[in-house]
Design an enzyme around this catalytic site. Structure first.
Site, PDB file in Angstrom:
ATOM      1  CE  LYS A 193      -3.421   2.195   2.762  1.00  0.00           C
ATOM      2  NZ  LYS A 193      -4.445   1.909   3.895  1.00  0.00           N
ATOM      3  CD  GLU A 232       9.416  -5.917   7.308  1.00  0.00           C
ATOM      4  OE1 GLU A 232       9.187  -4.814   6.810  1.00  0.00           O
ATOM      5  OE2 GLU A 232       8.864  -6.419   8.497  1.00  0.00           O
ATOM      6  N   GLY A 275      -5.069  -1.999   5.148  1.00  0.00           N
ATOM      7  CA  GLY A 275      -4.106  -3.317   4.799  1.00  0.00           C
ATOM      8  C   GLY A 275      -4.843  -4.654   4.905  1.00  0.00           C
ATOM      9  NE  ARG A 276      -6.501  -4.430  10.886  1.00  0.00           N
ATOM     10  CZ  ARG A 276      -5.755  -3.446  11.391  1.00  0.00           C
ATOM     11  NH1 ARG A 276      -4.774  -3.317  10.689  1.00  0.00           N
ATOM     12  NH2 ARG A 276      -6.367  -2.559  11.976  1.00  0.00           N
ATOM     13  CD  GLU A 322      -2.066  -5.176  11.839  1.00  0.00           C
ATOM     14  OE1 GLU A 322      -0.969  -4.782  12.026  1.00  0.00           O
ATOM     15  OE2 GLU A 322      -2.644  -5.249  10.734  1.00  0.00           O
ATOM     16  CG  HIS A 380      -4.529 -36.957  16.044  1.00  0.00           C
ATOM     17  ND1 HIS A 380      -4.593 -37.977  16.309  1.00  0.00           N
ATOM     18  CD2 HIS A 380      -5.431 -36.536  15.060  1.00  0.00           C
ATOM     19  CE1 HIS A 380      -5.655 -38.604  15.469  1.00  0.00           C
ATOM     20  NE2 HIS A 380      -6.333 -37.662  14.802  1.00  0.00           N
ATOM     21  CE  LYS A 412       5.423  -1.133  10.270  1.00  0.00           C
ATOM     22  NZ  LYS A 412       4.397  -0.189   9.244  1.00  0.00           N
TER      23      LYS A 412
HETATM   24  C1  G6Q Z   1      -2.713  -3.930   7.842  1.00  0.00           C
HETATM   25  C2  G6Q Z   1      -1.321  -3.397   8.421  1.00  0.00           C
HETATM   26  C3  G6Q Z   1      -0.194  -4.123   7.778  1.00  0.00           C
HETATM   27  C4  G6Q Z   1       0.228  -3.688   6.565  1.00  0.00           C
HETATM   28  C5  G6Q Z   1       1.752  -4.139   6.221  1.00  0.00           C
HETATM   29  C6  G6Q Z   1       2.336  -3.888   4.796  1.00  0.00           C
HETATM   30  O1  G6Q Z   1      -3.601  -3.433   8.109  1.00  0.00           O
HETATM   31  O2  G6Q Z   1      -1.315  -2.192   8.180  1.00  0.00           O
HETATM   32  O3  G6Q Z   1      -0.103  -5.433   8.024  1.00  0.00           O
HETATM   33  O4  G6Q Z   1      -0.513  -4.239   5.765  1.00  0.00           O
HETATM   34  O5  G6Q Z   1       2.556  -3.599   7.043  1.00  0.00           O
HETATM   35  O6  G6Q Z   1       1.881  -2.460   4.458  1.00  0.00           O
HETATM   36  P1  G6Q Z   1       2.271  -2.228   3.049  1.00  0.00           P
HETATM   37  O7  G6Q Z   1       1.170  -2.732   2.231  1.00  0.00           O
HETATM   38  O8  G6Q Z   1       2.282  -0.588   2.972  1.00  0.00           O
HETATM   39  O9  G6Q Z   1       3.712  -2.767   2.377  1.00  0.00           O
END
Ligand code: G6Q
Length: 541
Positions: free
Chosen positions: A200, A206, A260-261, A346, A377, A506
């Site tokens: 996003k 990463e 994001g989620r 989250e 199990h 972070k």
């Molecule tokens: C989701 C969070 C988080 C995010 C990641 C990746 O709701 O905000 O999990 O999706 O940190 O972020 P980017 O899509 O910006 O790389």
């Protein structure tokens, strides 16, 4: 102060000694405790709740203005208050002509334009119009993203594996641990591999680090000019995409009002559409849209997300439940627990209300689980006989997604039913004694063993039963879980759409990195510095 909670807490006392078995066996139990949407059947009959409990939970929902908050979300109001944004994932799967406004502007034309662009791109890869730099067809698509830009698409592509078409393989790289990328590309030919960089912000450490490593792999094998044929981006940030070297014509946009989620329905779902084809991706959106309409329109006593969210709050507050187990009797849903961990923990793992005051109620439960029957199990022992009450979600399809020539699927299904029944009804001392007596054991052995075998029962669960795990059903299910989380957050008075708790780590990682790179161990607190020095010594051998 909450009148509704006070009443619920007293009501909870009245339920001490309640027998779940007797609740389940009541003739009219299914009247208020079973619900249906499309072919998704949701069974709540195995809950520690009576008709009166439901009424009191509806009072709580009224006190917390759950329906008004839901309406605010659907109208594009900035329900993500701490970031001043709307949360309009419902627009991404709005399969009607109804306009949806963010900041007074109808977002649907933009949403539909991106969907058309995704469709055209999917088709060009599938029919071989889009080729790699050496004119070879694309055979493997790798999504590089993390968190919300990974978990949803990874879960959904796995869930819909039987719908994979067009001969494409789709894989996911999220972890900055170098082994994740290298294990994923080891058997691949760069000429036939396409990367989707999904971020996003296009600023996530990463993802960008992995994207650069993937780019070096392509450039080394095919030359720098090959990058444009082997990389596309999904992002809200065109400048950063261009700076990375991806042509913004090959960028699929989404917007800051998509969390994001909550983003697998946006262009972040491009990897899903690549795997199952655009028509099936549309079916996924349609399923989610059906659940959105249900959540928006159904009265509380028939509203499945509201019922589930309220039930979660009931267990958290009045039964002191710290966790909920997600148990898909569906191997293709093996990433569902991981996906839901982010969605729920989250979104609602917070301690401050929207008005800045501390919460007085417990918030998000720990969500965990594994597919059945594997979990039986392993950790089911604790579910049945442990000292902690863990409500469970069972998910199971009536029919498998592939034809089977034996009874494996019936075994799976029977085990799912058996576990939920055993949790609810348990196994009492008298029955156990009688069974042991029949085996001819001595009285002293029976006395020793019988109490060990007692299963107290009264352990609640929901069963989600559907015809088959097809794209529409998955869409309904995931939208249901999203709205359930919204309802929990509304009751607790928190912002379910921000995630300030992930920021400090972070920031510290960036601060600590230089001391790790050069081994100087100059950053961080005393333990961090000691561990960095130790790492450096180990590296030097
Ligand atoms: C989701 C969070 C988080 C995010 C990641 C990746 O709701 O905000 O999990 O999706 O940190 O972020 P980017 O899509 O910006 O790389």
């Amino acid at each position: 102060m909450s009148e509704a909670w006070d009443t619920l807490r007293s009501h909870r006392q009245e339920l001490d000694g309640i027998s779940l078995a007797s609740l389940i066996d009541a003739a009219d139990r299914d009247q208020h405790f079973t619900h249906q949407l499309g072919d998704l059947h949701v069974d709540l009959t195995r809950h520690l709740a009576t008709d009166q409990t439901l009424e009191l939970l509806f009072d709580l929902a009224r006190e917390r203005r759950v329906e008004a908050l839901r309406d605010a979300m659907f109208s594009g109001e900035p329900v993500n208050t701490t970031e001043g944004r709307a949360a309009l994932h419902i627009a991404l799967r709005n399969q009607s002509d109804r306009p949806i406004l963010a900041g007074g502007v109808n977002v649907m034309p933009e949403v539909n334009a991106v969907l058309r662009k995704m469709q055209a791109f999917c088709e060009s890869v599938h029919n071989g119009t889009w080729r790699g730099s050496t004119d070879q067809r694309i055979e493997t698509v790798i999504n590089i993203g993390i968190g919300g830009s990974d978990l949803g698409p990874a879960m959904a592509t796995e869930a819909l594996r039987p719908w994979w078409s067009n001969g494409l393989r789709v894989r996911f790289v999220s972890n900055v641990d170098p082994s994740h990328l290298s294990d994923t590309i080891r058997d691949l030919d760069p000429q036939t591999t396409l990367f989707i960089i999904a971020s996003k912000t296009f600023g996530t450490q990463e993802t960008l680090t992995n994207a650069h490593a993937a780019r070096r792999w392509i450039a080394k094998a095919l030359g720098e000019t090959a990058v444009s044929r082997h990389f596309v981006a999904v992002s809200t940030n065109a400048d950063r995409v261009a700076a990375f070297g991806i042509d913004t014509d090959n960028m699929f946009e989404f917007w800051d009002w998509v969390g994001g989620r909550y983003s697998m329905w946006s262009a972040i779902g491009l990897s899903i559409a690549m795997a199952i084809g655009f028509n099936q991706f549309t079916a996924l959106l349609k399923g989610a849209h059906e659940m959105d309409c249900h959540f928006r329109d159904a009265p509380m006593h028939k509203n499945i997300p509201i019922l589930l969210g309220l039930m979660d709050c009931w267990y958290r507050e009045c039964w002191d439940c710290q966790s909920r187990a997600v148990l898909p009797y569906d191997q293709h849903l093996h990433r569902l627990p991981a996906y839901l961990q982010q969605l729920e923990m989250e979104s609602n793992g917070k301690r401050t209300r929207i008005d800045g005051s501390p919460t007085t109620e417990g918030t998000a439960m720990i969500v965990w689980g594994e597919p059945g029957t594997n979990g039986q199990h392993s950790f089911h022992q604790m579910l049945h006989q442990g000292t902690t009450l863990v409500p469970c979600d069972f998910l199971v399809a009536a029919t498998p997604t592939e034809s089977v020539d034996d009874d494996r699927y019936d075994i799976l299904f029977a085990n799912c039913l058996a576990q939920a029944q055993a949790l609810a009804r348990g196994h009492g001392l008298d029955n156990i004694r009688a069974e042991l007596e029949e085996t001819g054991l001595s009285e002293s052995d029976i006395s020793t063993l019988a109490t060990q075998k007692v299963m107290p029962g009264n352990r609640p669960s929901t069963t989600f039963l559907y015809r088959q795990l097809d794209p529409a059903t998955l869409g309904r299910l995931i939208a249901l879980f999203e709205h359930r989380v919204f309802v929990q957050g509304a009751v607790w008075g928190i912002d379910s759409f921000d995630q300030w708790g992930v920021e400090l780590g972070k920031h510290l990682a960036t601060e600590i990195l230089p001391g790790v790179v050069d081994g100087s161990a100059t950053q961080g607190d005393a333990t961090t510095r000691r561990l960095t020095m130790h790492m450096d010594a180990l590296r030097r051998g």
